[in-house]
Write an enzyme that holds these catalytic residues in place. Sequence first.
Site, mmCIF file in Angstrom:
data_model
loop_
_atom_site.group_PDB
_atom_site.id
_atom_site.type_symbol
_atom_site.label_atom_id
_atom_site.label_comp_id
_atom_site.label_asym_id
_atom_site.label_seq_id
_atom_site.Cartn_x
_atom_site.Cartn_y
_atom_site.Cartn_z
ATOM 1 N N ASN A 9 -2.247 1.675 4.515
ATOM 2 C CA ASN A 9 -2.323 1.683 5.984
ATOM 3 C C ASN A 9 -1.300 2.697 6.489
ATOM 4 O O ASN A 9 -0.097 2.440 6.435
ATOM 5 C CB ASN A 9 -2.003 0.278 6.507
ATOM 6 C CG ASN A 9 -1.878 0.226 8.020
ATOM 7 O OD1 ASN A 9 -2.284 1.160 8.720
ATOM 8 N ND2 ASN A 9 -1.327 -0.862 8.526
ATOM 9 N N LYS A 11 -0.894 3.610 9.494
ATOM 10 C CA LYS A 11 -0.439 3.290 10.859
ATOM 11 C C LYS A 11 -0.469 4.556 11.730
ATOM 12 O O LYS A 11 -1.364 5.373 11.586
ATOM 13 C CB LYS A 11 0.955 2.660 10.820
ATOM 14 C CG LYS A 11 1.050 1.545 9.802
ATOM 15 C CD LYS A 11 2.312 0.743 9.944
ATOM 16 C CE LYS A 11 2.401 -0.234 8.794
ATOM 17 N NZ LYS A 11 3.407 -1.255 8.984
ATOM 18 N N HIS A 90 -4.480 -6.808 11.908
ATOM 19 C CA HIS A 90 -3.118 -6.484 11.450
ATOM 20 C C HIS A 90 -2.116 -7.079 12.446
ATOM 21 O O HIS A 90 -2.352 -7.071 13.654
ATOM 22 C CB HIS A 90 -2.935 -4.971 11.356
ATOM 23 C CG HIS A 90 -1.671 -4.585 10.641
ATOM 24 N ND1 HIS A 90 -0.449 -4.631 11.251
ATOM 25 C CD2 HIS A 90 -1.449 -4.194 9.363
ATOM 26 C CE1 HIS A 90 0.483 -4.270 10.374
ATOM 27 N NE2 HIS A 90 -0.100 -3.992 9.222
ATOM 28 N N GLU A 92 0.507 -6.014 13.673
ATOM 29 C CA GLU A 92 0.962 -5.101 14.735
ATOM 30 C C GLU A 92 -0.066 -5.039 15.868
ATOM 31 O O GLU A 92 0.297 -4.868 17.034
ATOM 32 C CB GLU A 92 1.247 -3.712 14.132
ATOM 33 C CG GLU A 92 2.526 -3.744 13.305
ATOM 34 C CD GLU A 92 2.629 -2.684 12.225
ATOM 35 O OE1 GLU A 92 1.832 -1.725 12.236
ATOM 36 O OE2 GLU A 92 3.513 -2.829 11.358
ATOM 37 N N GLU A 160 -0.251 -10.927 4.821
ATOM 38 C CA GLU A 160 0.888 -10.078 5.158
ATOM 39 C C GLU A 160 1.888 -10.875 6.002
ATOM 40 O O GLU A 160 1.719 -10.971 7.234
ATOM 41 C CB GLU A 160 0.426 -8.866 5.960
ATOM 42 C CG GLU A 160 -0.530 -7.974 5.227
ATOM 43 C CD GLU A 160 -0.422 -6.533 5.715
ATOM 44 O OE1 GLU A 160 -0.198 -5.656 4.883
ATOM 45 O OE2 GLU A 160 -0.529 -6.298 6.928
ATOM 46 N N GLY A 166 7.353 -3.688 6.564
ATOM 47 C CA GLY A 166 8.261 -2.595 6.917
ATOM 48 C C GLY A 166 9.726 -2.978 6.911
ATOM 49 O O GLY A 166 10.568 -2.241 7.421
ATOM 50 N N SER A 206 6.021 -4.642 2.319
ATOM 51 C CA SER A 206 7.094 -4.007 1.531
ATOM 52 C C SER A 206 6.770 -3.896 0.039
ATOM 53 O O SER A 206 7.659 -4.001 -0.801
ATOM 54 C CB SER A 206 8.420 -4.742 1.746
ATOM 55 O OG SER A 206 8.818 -4.644 3.109
ATOM 56 N N GLY A 227 1.871 -0.211 3.446
ATOM 57 C CA GLY A 227 2.151 0.642 4.593
ATOM 58 C C GLY A 227 2.941 1.865 4.178
ATOM 59 O O GLY A 227 2.399 2.861 3.694
ATOM 60 N N GLY A 228 4.261 1.788 4.329
ATOM 61 C CA GLY A 228 5.133 2.948 4.107
ATOM 62 C C GLY A 228 4.925 3.639 2.771
ATOM 63 O O GLY A 228 4.915 4.882 2.699
HETATM 64 C C1 PEP Z 1 1.375 -2.944 6.491
HETATM 65 O O1 PEP Z 1 1.636 -2.425 7.553
HETATM 66 O O2 PEP Z 1 0.246 -3.414 6.321
HETATM 67 C C2 PEP Z 1 2.406 -3.019 5.469
HETATM 68 C C3 PEP Z 1 2.227 -3.813 4.466
HETATM 69 O O3 PEP Z 1 3.521 -2.221 5.646
HETATM 70 P P1 PEP Z 1 4.722 -1.987 4.600
HETATM 71 O O4 PEP Z 1 4.108 -1.824 3.231
HETATM 72 O O5 PEP Z 1 5.403 -0.758 5.072
HETATM 73 O O6 PEP Z 1 5.586 -3.197 4.658
#
Ligand code: PEP
Length: 246
Positions: A9, A11, A90, A92, A160, A166, A206, A227-228
Site C-alpha cells: 500500500n 498510500k 483501511h 486511515e 491491521e 507506520g 510495520s 505500507g512503508g
Molecule cells: C498499511 O498502511 O497498510 C501498513 C501496514 O503500513 P506500514 O507497513 O507502514 O505499517
Amino acid sequence: MKRKLAAGNWKMNGSRAALAEFDAMQPGVTDSVEMVICPPATLVATAVEKAGALGIGGQTCHVKASGAHTGDISAAMLKDAGASYVITGHSERRTDHGESNADVAAQSTAAWEAGLVAIICVGETLEERESGATLNVIAEQLAGSIPDAATAANTVVAYEPVWAIGTGKVPTLEQIAEVHDDMRAKLSDRFGTEIADGMRLLYGGSVKAGNAAEIFAVPNVDGALVGGASLKAADFLPIAETLGAA
Ligand code: PEP
C-alpha cells in the site's frame, strides 16, 4: 493451492519515477507468491503498463460506478485502468474519511461488481486493545464490512492493528495468532469452511524484512499488507521472498 499474497500500500506516496522499483520486485512473484502494489490513483494506469508480473490495485473506491462525486474514483474506473485489486476499509480511510463498516461493505460489493478483488481491512485501536476488546471489535468489523457474497476468490482480509501501522510497533506473535485464528473461525461459521480456508488472511502493520519470517510462521497468516516497506524493492522483495520460503 492457496497462493500467498504480499500486497503493498503506497498510500499518498510515489511518482511515475518510483514505478522503476517494479523491475527489481519481479523475482518475488512465483507460483506460490503473488505480489500486488496499490499506488495512488494517479499512477494506477501507468503502473499497470509497468507491472510485469505484479498485480496492481487501488486504495479505495466509491460505492457507485459513476456520477457527481467530485474527487472520487469508482471501482469500474480502477478496473478500466487495469487494476485487479482494491483496498477497502483501511483504517486511515475509516479515520480520515469517517468510513463505517457499512461503507466498507458497500465499497467491497462495488469492487466485486467491477471485477476487482477487495482487500478488506479490519483492526483495533490501541485503546481497544488495552481494554481487552480486540476480538469483539474485529468480529464486529468482519460482520459489518464483509458482504454476504464474499468468496475466497473475491475477498482478501487484512488484519491491521491501527496502533501498529507506520509505528514500528508490532503485536506479539501470540496476539497475531489469536486474531487470525479467531478470524478464520468466524469466517468459517459464516461462509463455511471451504470459503474460509481458501480466503487469504493478511497481517499488516510495520512488517519489515527483519520481522517477516516470524510473522509468516504464524498459523493462518497467508501474507502481508505492507505500507512503508513496499515503496522500495530493496525492502519489499525480501518480504515476498520470505513469504515464499514460509
Ligand atoms: C498499511 O498502511 O497498510 C501498513 C501496514 O503500513 P506500514 O507497513 O507502514 O505499517
